[in-house]
Design an enzyme around this catalytic site. Structure first.
Site, PDB file in Angstrom:
ATOM      1  N   LEU A 146       0.863  -1.174   0.000  1.00 36.79           N
ATOM      2  CA  LEU A 146       0.000   0.000   0.000  1.00 36.79           C
ATOM      3  C   LEU A 146       0.900   1.224   0.000  1.00 36.79           C
ATOM      4  CD1 LEU A 146      -2.746  -0.806   2.714  1.00 36.79           C
ATOM      5  CD2 LEU A 146      -3.034  -0.875   0.227  1.00 36.79           C
ATOM      6  N   ASP A 147       0.462   2.290  -0.657  1.00 38.31           N
ATOM      7  CA  ASP A 147       1.221   3.540  -0.603  1.00 38.31           C
ATOM      8  C   ASP A 147       1.323   4.017   0.843  1.00 38.31           C
ATOM      9  OD1 ASP A 147       1.488   3.526  -3.320  1.00 38.31           O
ATOM     10  OD2 ASP A 147      -0.043   5.042  -3.699  1.00 38.31           O
ATOM     11  N   ARG A 148       2.344   4.799   1.112  1.00 42.05           N
ATOM     12  CA  ARG A 148       2.590   5.276   2.472  1.00 42.05           C
ATOM     13  C   ARG A 148       1.370   5.998   3.058  1.00 42.05           C
ATOM     14  NH1 ARG A 148       7.358   9.568   4.287  1.00 42.05           N
ATOM     15  NH2 ARG A 148       6.883   9.529   6.512  1.00 42.05           N
ATOM     16  N   THR A 150      -1.756   5.699   2.177  1.00 44.87           N
ATOM     17  CA  THR A 150      -2.994   4.923   2.100  1.00 44.87           C
ATOM     18  C   THR A 150      -3.141   4.087   3.365  1.00 44.87           C
ATOM     19  OG1 THR A 150      -2.823   4.805  -0.307  1.00 44.87           O
ATOM     20  CG2 THR A 150      -4.291   3.224   0.758  1.00 44.87           C
TER      21      THR A 150
END
Length: 320
Positions: A146-148, A150
């Site tokens: 997951l993106d930081r 998110t």
């Protein structure tokens, strides 16, 4: 008497590969086994032939088989209790964010603001923090990313076999991942499947993803949950897992995500900040799959975090 924080005393080790560990690359096995040893040193040991498989040299990409015997040379590595206080604190925070745990898997409700991996100036990420909190855990690996910024559902495998099984499901598109996203403006597209080809590139020294015919196929189903004039809340079912997929596709559709500093609208983001939004409005709300062993459908969900709920409340109060 030696201090409990002293490095582990080096000694030659011989490790017989079990069926559980079979199938993984030798270099990945070593990185996991030699926790705390820099990857550059692990590859140096391989190049020099100090790591042996069945008494012979082996390349980093060699796939281990059950019954193989791996010789690990003497190499100093930090004791588990040498993890930084910050790393331990992050690990304890993640322990309170566990949605489900069994002998094979951890399902986390990842907080926004923590990367899944350390790097890029970060000393630790989710996986490093978990390992710091559980120094005796034999195996902990990320299943996906997951993106930081998110938040939401993130899978961590506790066994190599679980990682292999879940990666197979991911490759075959058999894991259902749904997100909640707040986008700019009034969404008038209804439920729609967006299909693009996305390509990673570097622009101004920053990694970005663009729509490009030479890129990889990406498909997502966007479904409106709450439509307003200023912003609309959507549920997004991603059918592929490309980098920044939802963010790029939403922006291409003319409705960039709230708080998206890379692909979003500057004026819209300023407006959302007045409503208290301090980060990307993207949340991994649920993840599910059919368990290959039992045939049962496994579904886990993470509630929308308080900070994002507060933004929706303020949007509603404003008559958004």
């Amino acid at each position: 008497m030696a201090s409990s924080s002293s490095p582990v005393r080096p000694a030659v080790e011989y490790v017989e590969i079990t069926a559980e560990a079979a199938g993984q690359r030798l270099d990945n096995f070593l990185v996991t086994r030699l926790k705390g040893v820099p990857k550059s040193h692990v590859y140096r040991l391989l190049r020099k032939g100090e790591v042996r498989v069945n008494k012979g040299r082996a390349k980093p990409e060699y796939r281990l088989a059950a019954g193989d015997v791996v010789r690990l040379p003497p190499v100093r590595r930090p004791g588990p209790e040498q993890a930084s206080p910050r790393g331990r604190a992050a690990g304890l925070r993640l322990e309170t964010a566990i949605l489900h745990e069994d002998e094979r898997l951890i399902v986390l409700d990842k907080p926004a603001g923590i990367a899944v991996h350390g790097g890029s100036g970060l000393s630790h990420g989710v996986i490093e923090a978990l390992r710091a909190a559980r120094p005796d855990a034999p195996y902990l690996e990320l299943v996906h990313r997951l993106d930081r910024e998110t938040s939401g559902c993130l899978l961590v495998a506790k066994r190599r076999s679980a990682l292999r099984a879940l990666h197979e499901l991911l490759r075959n598109g058999q894991i259902e991942k749904r997100y909640l996203a707040l986008v700019q403006g009034r969404w008038d597209l209804g439920q729609v499947k967006l299909e693009d080809r996305l390509r990673k590139t570097i622009r101004g020294g920053e990694r970005v993803v663009t729509v490009d015919e030479s890129g990889k196929a990406a498909a997502s189903i966007f479904r409106p949950v709450e439509i307003r004039n200023i912003a609309s809340l959507l549920e997004v079912h991603i059918m592929t897992g490309r980098t920044h997929q939802i963010r790029v596709q939403a922006a291409e559709a003319g409705h960039p995500l709230a708080g998206d500093e890379r692909y979003g609208d500057r004026e819209f983001n300023r407006l959302m900040k007045t409503l208290g939004l301090e980060r990307l409005f993207l949340h991994a709300a649920s993840i599910g799959w059919e368990d290959p062993a039992s045939g049962e459908w496994r579904m886990y969900s993470a509630p929308l975090p308080d900070d994002l709920r507060a933004v929706l409340s303020r949007l509603e109060a404003r008559g958004g």
